[in-house]
Design a protein around this motif. Sequence first.
Motif, short mmCIF file in Angstrom:
data_model
loop_
_atom_site.label_atom_id
_atom_site.label_comp_id
_atom_site.label_asym_id
_atom_site.label_seq_id
_atom_site.Cartn_x
_atom_site.Cartn_y
_atom_site.Cartn_z
N ASN A 294 88.24 62.39 100.02
CA ASN A 294 87.99 63.81 100.21
C ASN A 294 86.98 64.30 99.18
O ASN A 294 86.37 63.49 98.47
CB ASN A 294 89.30 64.60 100.12
N GLU A 295 86.78 65.60 99.07
CA GLU A 295 85.74 66.13 98.20
C GLU A 295 85.97 65.80 96.73
O GLU A 295 85.03 65.76 95.94
CB GLU A 295 85.65 67.65 98.37
N GLY A 296 87.20 65.55 96.34
CA GLY A 296 87.48 65.19 94.96
C GLY A 296 87.24 63.74 94.64
O GLY A 296 87.38 63.32 93.49
N GLY A 297 86.87 62.95 95.66
CA GLY A 297 86.68 61.52 95.46
C GLY A 297 87.99 60.77 95.60
O GLY A 297 89.07 61.35 95.70
N PHE A 298 87.91 59.46 95.62
CA PHE A 298 89.08 58.60 95.73
C PHE A 298 89.31 57.93 94.38
O PHE A 298 88.40 57.30 93.83
CB PHE A 298 88.89 57.55 96.81
N ILE A 299 90.50 58.08 93.83
CA ILE A 299 90.79 57.63 92.47
C ILE A 299 91.66 56.37 92.49
O ILE A 299 92.68 56.30 93.18
CB ILE A 299 91.50 58.73 91.65
N VAL A 300 91.22 55.37 91.72
CA VAL A 300 92.00 54.15 91.51
C VAL A 300 92.28 54.05 90.01
O VAL A 300 91.36 54.14 89.19
CB VAL A 300 91.22 52.90 91.97
N GLU A 301 93.54 53.87 89.65
CA GLU A 301 93.91 53.75 88.25
C GLU A 301 94.49 52.36 87.98
O GLU A 301 95.43 51.93 88.64
CB GLU A 301 94.93 54.82 87.86
N LEU A 302 93.90 51.68 87.00
CA LEU A 302 94.36 50.36 86.61
C LEU A 302 94.91 50.39 85.19
O LEU A 302 94.48 51.20 84.36
CB LEU A 302 93.23 49.33 86.66
N ILE A 303 95.83 49.50 84.92
CA ILE A 303 96.30 49.25 83.56
C ILE A 303 95.58 48.01 83.05
O ILE A 303 95.62 46.96 83.67
CB ILE A 303 97.82 49.03 83.52
N SER A 304 94.88 48.15 81.92
CA SER A 304 94.18 47.03 81.31
C SER A 304 94.86 46.67 80.00
O SER A 304 94.87 47.46 79.05
CB SER A 304 92.70 47.39 81.06
N ASN A 305 95.42 45.47 79.95
CA ASN A 305 96.17 45.04 78.78
C ASN A 305 95.38 44.12 77.87
O ASN A 305 95.95 43.46 77.01
CB ASN A 305 97.47 44.34 79.23
N ASN A 306 94.06 44.06 78.08
CA ASN A 306 93.21 43.22 77.24
C ASN A 306 91.97 44.01 76.87
O ASN A 306 91.13 44.31 77.73
CB ASN A 306 92.83 41.94 78.00
#
Length: 556
Positions: A294-306
């Motif tokens: 949508n207008e706000g964009g598509f968000i992907v959140e990752l956890i990076s443990n390194n």
Amino acid sequence: MKKNLIIFVFFIVMINNAYSQDSDAINRAISEGDIETLYNFVNNPDGKDQRLLTSVNQAIRRYTTNDSATVRYRTNRMDSRVRNVGNELMENVFKDPERYLPDVVTRLTTGISDQFQRAKTINDWICDNIAYDVDTAFNRANRRQDYVSVLRIKRAVCSGYTNLFNQMCRLASIESIGISGFSKGLGYTGSIGSRPDHDWNAVKINNKWYLIDVTWNAGHVDQRTFIKKYSTDYLFLDSRAFLYSHLPLNNKHQFFAPIITKEQFTEEPYISGAFFRYQLGLKNEFPKYNNSVNEGGFIVELISNNNNVQLNSTLRTPQQQNIDGATWQGKTGNTVSFIFDVPDNRAYKGFIFARLNNERRIQDRIATSLYEQRIIPLLEGLLQSRRITEREKELFINSYFKVQENGNYYFIEDQFDTARNNAVIKIHPLVELSLEMLEPVLDFNLRTSAGYSGFRTNYIRRFPDTYTTFQGVSNTNLISPINGVLKSGAVEKFLIESRDFQRFAIIIDGQFTFFERNNSGVFELEFEIPSGINELQIFGTRNNRNYEGLLKYNVE
């Protein structure tokens, strides 16, 4: 009275028999790693033996929590024992497998008490000696996949790899099974059929089943060409991680619960084994395999443990063309957020890439035109200027093979040819080939949602451009603005948090305008966008002397 006693004794015997049958079934499920059965058992604990419940809960935890003990085997380095079998024995095993394979296994595993290492060494030997049979895979041939046939022709599809691995494990006294199911491998487009399309293995070590896909560890197929590319990404990978790409036909071979259904499997994205090698995780349930923007964009959140992992993202068309300025990346603590947007209502694919900051990656595919028209002449020039030797040039050229119909040259992998690999690494930067390539670890499909037509209706680009220096640091985050186009004459507040750079500045025609730290330690600048410029760049310095380009905005 006697009749009542008989009834009571009969009742006790029936209870004991029922408990014994229940206990036998559950102990069998523990032995087989049938976590679905165990999960259902503990979800109805009333009237059940507490000792048995404790054993079941312990078994479930073994399979549903990450197993840190196996990480040290996933090094992407092949065991050197695979080249110590001996030339004569290697020649004989491909001529008479039934007679000589026991000797090969003995030579590979003698002196190894660690069952994980024994299984890895067998996996490695197969990867080193057996090529994927693309002719059979694409129905240009129909070769048998028993272990004898596989060794005689040195080629196999997944069932052949599985059968050979099982036979070698049997000879090495390792309990191994073959598993049939569905995969998100070659040709996967978001759905699975009614019949299995892939086979892999599981080995039982220390009373737990561990998953292995020898086929995928051996390499990959590009168009219709097998490219040998060894990895350990699918060696003892945790059950849940494995289920993002492999779904067994029999639920008990998931070695996980609650079970992953076919619907859930196809709904989830393809997440490669490399994703977990870089110690990444999903923070929430997104992305799916197919997603709406949508207008706000598509968000992907990752956890990076390194902290040593560098991440990047891009948006591509189905024809693999990059869309500039369509993704953005930010980081807060160990959470890395990616925003994706699409320019119109056509189909696109989002990619997330990773590499270790100190990792050198040889380019294993070079376009024919680039190789022949630019790299070969450059090699001649390097030789004439004595920056490389004739031997180094020869090693580089012999490290690649041409596939005319694919339009590419491919790297011939051999981890043990140190001289050749060193020559290739030396020459890469000299012919302007990067050793800092990132590899894809997560991808998914994107389209606009109803009522949204894409960012190009209002903007030239959605997000700012980022330079390599900005992409290569892990403790710098642009807070605002993340809109890729700035309006001439508008006043913008720029906010950057960073532990990588000492100062930031906007530089226009040699004129520096510096950021200042606010009370929160964030670099801040309120700036009126000048007229008469087409772009605006932000620079940073780590030593208060040399400034490097970090970000670029379009101005209209």
